[in-house]
Design a protein around this motif. Structure first.
Motif, mmCIF file in Angstrom:
data_model
loop_
_atom_site.group_PDB
_atom_site.id
_atom_site.type_symbol
_atom_site.label_atom_id
_atom_site.label_comp_id
_atom_site.label_asym_id
_atom_site.label_seq_id
_atom_site.Cartn_x
_atom_site.Cartn_y
_atom_site.Cartn_z
ATOM 1 N N VAL A 73 0.830 -1.212 0.000
ATOM 2 C CA VAL A 73 0.000 0.000 0.000
ATOM 3 C C VAL A 73 0.863 1.260 0.000
ATOM 4 O O VAL A 73 0.350 2.373 0.152
ATOM 5 C CB VAL A 73 -0.957 0.017 1.214
ATOM 6 C CG1 VAL A 73 -1.927 -1.153 1.125
ATOM 7 C CG2 VAL A 73 -0.189 -0.021 2.538
ATOM 8 N N GLY A 74 2.171 1.085 -0.162
ATOM 9 C CA GLY A 74 3.067 2.231 -0.186
ATOM 10 C C GLY A 74 4.518 1.784 -0.191
ATOM 11 O O GLY A 74 4.825 0.606 -0.363
ATOM 12 N N LEU A 75 5.409 2.743 0.000
ATOM 13 C CA LEU A 75 6.835 2.485 0.084
ATOM 14 C C LEU A 75 7.392 3.164 1.320
ATOM 15 O O LEU A 75 6.820 4.130 1.826
ATOM 16 C CB LEU A 75 7.561 3.036 -1.152
ATOM 17 C CG LEU A 75 7.241 2.395 -2.510
ATOM 18 C CD1 LEU A 75 7.949 3.163 -3.616
ATOM 19 C CD2 LEU A 75 7.645 0.918 -2.519
ATOM 20 N N SER A 126 18.752 9.929 -1.911
ATOM 21 C CA SER A 126 19.271 10.810 -2.959
ATOM 22 C C SER A 126 18.106 11.518 -3.628
ATOM 23 O O SER A 126 16.938 11.122 -3.472
ATOM 24 C CB SER A 126 20.040 9.994 -3.997
ATOM 25 O OG SER A 126 19.151 9.097 -4.663
ATOM 26 N N LYS A 127 18.417 12.541 -4.378
ATOM 27 C CA LYS A 127 17.353 13.234 -5.107
ATOM 28 C C LYS A 127 16.652 12.279 -6.061
ATOM 29 O O LYS A 127 15.427 12.295 -6.189
ATOM 30 C CB LYS A 127 17.930 14.434 -5.862
ATOM 31 C CG LYS A 127 18.413 15.560 -4.951
ATOM 32 C CD LYS A 127 18.920 16.753 -5.755
ATOM 33 C CE LYS A 127 19.340 17.886 -4.822
ATOM 34 N NZ LYS A 127 19.830 19.071 -5.576
ATOM 35 N N GLY A 128 17.452 11.443 -6.741
ATOM 36 C CA GLY A 128 16.867 10.475 -7.646
ATOM 37 C C GLY A 128 16.037 9.431 -6.925
ATOM 38 O O GLY A 128 15.015 8.964 -7.450
ATOM 39 N N GLY A 129 16.466 9.058 -5.713
ATOM 40 C CA GLY A 129 15.714 8.078 -4.941
ATOM 41 C C GLY A 129 14.359 8.590 -4.511
ATOM 42 O O GLY A 129 13.350 7.880 -4.610
ATOM 43 N N LEU A 130 14.302 9.843 -4.040
ATOM 44 C CA LEU A 130 13.026 10.429 -3.632
ATOM 45 C C LEU A 130 12.126 10.649 -4.840
ATOM 46 O O LEU A 130 10.936 10.293 -4.826
ATOM 47 C CB LEU A 130 13.268 11.756 -2.906
ATOM 48 C CG LEU A 130 12.012 12.539 -2.509
ATOM 49 C CD1 LEU A 130 11.114 11.721 -1.598
ATOM 50 C CD2 LEU A 130 12.392 13.866 -1.838
ATOM 51 N N SER A 131 12.694 11.210 -5.897
ATOM 52 C CA SER A 131 11.919 11.444 -7.122
ATOM 53 C C SER A 131 11.380 10.130 -7.678
ATOM 54 O O SER A 131 10.206 10.033 -8.067
ATOM 55 C CB SER A 131 12.801 12.136 -8.162
ATOM 56 O OG SER A 131 12.128 12.259 -9.388
ATOM 57 N N GLY A 132 12.222 9.099 -7.682
ATOM 58 C CA GLY A 132 11.812 7.810 -8.209
ATOM 59 C C GLY A 132 10.700 7.178 -7.398
ATOM 60 O O GLY A 132 9.764 6.578 -7.951
ATOM 61 N N ALA A 133 10.768 7.304 -6.055
ATOM 62 C CA ALA A 133 9.722 6.743 -5.196
ATOM 63 C C ALA A 133 8.388 7.437 -5.443
ATOM 64 O O ALA A 133 7.332 6.793 -5.509
ATOM 65 C CB ALA A 133 10.133 6.881 -3.735
ATOM 66 N N LEU A 180 5.015 5.519 -7.082
ATOM 67 C CA LEU A 180 3.724 5.430 -6.399
ATOM 68 C C LEU A 180 2.608 6.100 -7.194
ATOM 69 O O LEU A 180 1.466 5.629 -7.200
ATOM 70 C CB LEU A 180 3.830 6.044 -5.002
ATOM 71 C CG LEU A 180 4.669 5.231 -4.009
ATOM 72 C CD1 LEU A 180 4.929 6.019 -2.738
ATOM 73 C CD2 LEU A 180 3.975 3.916 -3.671
ATOM 74 N N LEU A 181 2.925 7.170 -7.878
ATOM 75 C CA LEU A 181 1.908 7.855 -8.686
ATOM 76 C C LEU A 181 1.529 7.050 -9.925
ATOM 77 O O LEU A 181 0.400 7.174 -10.428
ATOM 78 C CB LEU A 181 2.410 9.239 -9.098
ATOM 79 C CG LEU A 181 2.501 10.283 -7.988
ATOM 80 C CD1 LEU A 181 3.159 11.554 -8.521
ATOM 81 C CD2 LEU A 181 1.119 10.613 -7.418
ATOM 82 N N GLU A 182 2.436 6.210 -10.393
ATOM 83 C CA GLU A 182 2.209 5.498 -11.657
ATOM 84 C C GLU A 182 1.800 4.039 -11.476
ATOM 85 O O GLU A 182 1.528 3.341 -12.465
ATOM 86 C CB GLU A 182 3.485 5.571 -12.507
ATOM 87 C CG GLU A 182 3.846 6.989 -12.923
ATOM 88 C CD GLU A 182 5.252 7.100 -13.510
ATOM 89 O OE1 GLU A 182 5.914 6.033 -13.641
ATOM 90 O OE2 GLU A 182 5.690 8.226 -13.811
ATOM 91 N N ASN A 183 1.729 3.566 -10.226
ATOM 92 C CA ASN A 183 1.433 2.155 -9.974
ATOM 93 C C ASN A 183 -0.077 1.907 -10.060
ATOM 94 O O ASN A 183 -0.812 2.065 -9.083
ATOM 95 C CB ASN A 183 1.965 1.739 -8.600
ATOM 96 C CG ASN A 183 1.923 0.239 -8.388
ATOM 97 O OD1 ASN A 183 1.020 -0.448 -8.866
ATOM 98 N ND2 ASN A 183 2.902 -0.275 -7.668
ATOM 99 N N ALA A 184 -0.546 1.488 -11.223
ATOM 100 C CA ALA A 184 -1.981 1.306 -11.453
ATOM 101 C C ALA A 184 -2.562 0.176 -10.612
ATOM 102 O O ALA A 184 -3.690 0.274 -10.109
ATOM 103 C CB ALA A 184 -2.238 1.039 -12.936
ATOM 104 N N ASP A 185 -1.805 -0.907 -10.447
ATOM 105 C CA ASP A 185 -2.300 -2.032 -9.652
ATOM 106 C C ASP A 185 -2.503 -1.625 -8.190
ATOM 107 O O ASP A 185 -3.512 -1.989 -7.567
ATOM 108 C CB ASP A 185 -1.320 -3.206 -9.734
ATOM 109 C CG ASP A 185 -1.315 -3.866 -11.104
ATOM 110 O OD1 ASP A 185 -2.293 -3.664 -11.863
ATOM 111 O OD2 ASP A 185 -0.340 -4.573 -11.415
ATOM 112 N N MET A 186 -1.553 -0.883 -7.645
ATOM 113 C CA MET A 186 -1.684 -0.422 -6.266
ATOM 114 C C MET A 186 -2.880 0.511 -6.123
ATOM 115 O O MET A 186 -3.656 0.425 -5.155
ATOM 116 C CB MET A 186 -0.405 0.271 -5.792
ATOM 117 C CG MET A 186 -0.456 0.726 -4.329
ATOM 118 S SD MET A 186 1.027 1.654 -3.796
ATOM 119 C CE MET A 186 2.261 0.355 -3.828
#
Length: 429
Positions: free
Chosen positions: A366-368, A376-383, A387-393
């Motif tokens: 239900v989240g991360l 890192s900036k990339g780690g936060l941006s990627g998370a 979560l915004l793009e996970n259609a199944d979730m």
């Protein structure tokens, strides 16, 4: 003429417990009861804002109960540590402070309950108060922290952030936890014995209520137990979300059609201004609208990106309902509100049950969870993007939201409380 039942609600000195109790009190009032709040210093006005009578526990103690903002300021370096390391630097001192507070408020609490003469007492706290045990009316325990507060061989140790199945890691944490809290537990047990109240077995500070225990643990994140809890005295609630004032998001300079993301680390976590500023630098690079709860530190933010709006407070449930993502610290209220409205959580814990809820969010899909400082900036941006793009979730959370709304946790809680209160004869005017 027969009056309505008076239900005294006594939450601990935290906004999570306080606002959870507000949701229950709103339903108690709707069902015809008279809910009143007993509150610690520093919470004056919190309950009155929702139209409830407040009774303060302020001046009767020789020393005022712990100022939690000052306490957190002195211990905030511990937030960078692992849950195991925090046992020495944060958890132990916190239990000492909680025991201090319980001892200090005993006499004013006893006097207040004698005046109020409630038909039942709702205790959303982590310790027993002898005045409540000796009040002569039913008391109801509310567990508004993670379900791990109620132990079981298959449930990870409370405050550990552990997951999976029982392991050496669980045992190491449990053993060290019991050792660290032992001095506070001995002192608390002695205090309870002096008040003719049986002390909980170590390392516990509060036994279950013999009348009713309400656990704010939605089914989607609930743990399997080796020893099932007695359904006659334990009731799981699928959310206890309070009714809040509607919220209209501000007009942004850009991204007004983009997903809305709420970031809130609670009244205490907001003090970590430098960390939040690092996050805002990342927010500026993303095609989203961000609302950031800055608490008392609102004026610390000067240069704010066009897609970020900062305020000292938001009517959180009303905002979460409109959000596409909720970034929070793992407080149980925040976690359950996200689940109630079908919103994924990015949990960045720093203490207490936030560690347990962060682990559970990831385990249950239900989240991360993300380390509060080591990202890192990339780690936060990627998370955030994940979560915004996970259609199944999203689909799973939407179905769960419908289920939780239908379950009406706050209403169920109020009905169960009134059922217990009805076991006492009504007093006539």
């Amino acid at each position: 003429m027969v009056p309505s039942k008076t239900i005294a609600l006594f939450p601990e000195a935290s906004y999570g417990a306080a606002l959870n109790c507000v949701g229950i009190a709103q339903e108690l009032r709707r069902l015809g009861a008279r809910p009143v709040f007993i509150c610690h210093p520093g919470f004056s006005g919190v309950f009155a804002e929702y139209g409830f009578p407040e009774y303060q526990l302020a001046d009767a103690a020789s020393e005022g109960p712990t100022d939690w903002n000052d306490f957190i300021e002195r211990h905030k370096d511990a937030f960078r540590q692992t849950p195991l390391e925090q046992l020495e630097t944060y958890v132990g001192p916190t239990w000492d402070a909680i025991v201090d507070t319980a001892i200090q408020v005993e006499e004013p609490l006893r006097q207040l309950l004698a005046r109020l003469k409630p038909d039942a007492i709702v205790l959303d706290n982590v310790v027993m108060f002898p005045a409540i045990a000796n009040a002569g009316v039913p008391w109801i325990r509310v567990v508004s922290c993670a379900e791990t507060e109620v132990p079981d061989p298959l449930v990870p140790p409370y405050l550990s952030g552990c997951g999976g199945k029982p392991s050496k890691e669980w045992q190491v944490f449990s053993t060290h936890y019991e050792k660290v809290v032992a001095p506070a537990h001995r002192r608390f047990s002695s205090f309870l014995n002096e008040c003719d109240v049986k002390a909980p077995a170590s390392p516990g500070f509060l036994d279950p209520s013999p009348w009713l225990n309400l656990l704010l643990a939605p089914e989607i994140i609930r743990h399997e137990r080796e020893v099932p809890l007695d359904p006659e005295t334990f009731v799981f609630l699928d959310g206890c979300v309070r009714r809040e004032t509607p919220y209209v998001p501000p007009r942004f300079a850009s991204h007004n059609d983009a997903p809305l993301v709420l970031t809130s680390f609670g009244s205490l976590g907001a003090m970590d201004v430098s960390m939040v500023k690092r996050m805002i630098e990342v927010f500026a690079t993303l095609p989203c609208r961000f609302l950031v709860n800055a608490g008392h530190w609102r004026d610390e933010y000067q240069d704010v990106p066009d897609n970020v709006f900062i305020d000292s407070w938001f009517p959180q449930p009303s905002v979460v309902e409109q959000a596409s993502l909720f970034i929070h610290h793992g407080g149980n209220n925040s976690f359950c509100e996200a689940l109630y409205y079908g919103v994924p959580s990015l949990v960045m814990p720093y203490c207490w049950d936030g560690h347990d809820n962060a682990r559970r969010a990831e385990e249950c899909g239900v989240g991360l969870r993300l380390n509060r400082y080591e990202w890192s900036k990339g780690g936060l941006s990627g998370a955030i993007r994940t979560l915004l793009e996970n259609a199944d979730m999203k689909a799973r959370l939407k179905a769960n939201s419908e289920k939780m709304k239908a379950a009406a946790g706050a209403t169920r809680a109020a009905e169960e409380i009134l059922s217990i209160a009805a076991t006492l004869p009504m007093r006539s005017l």
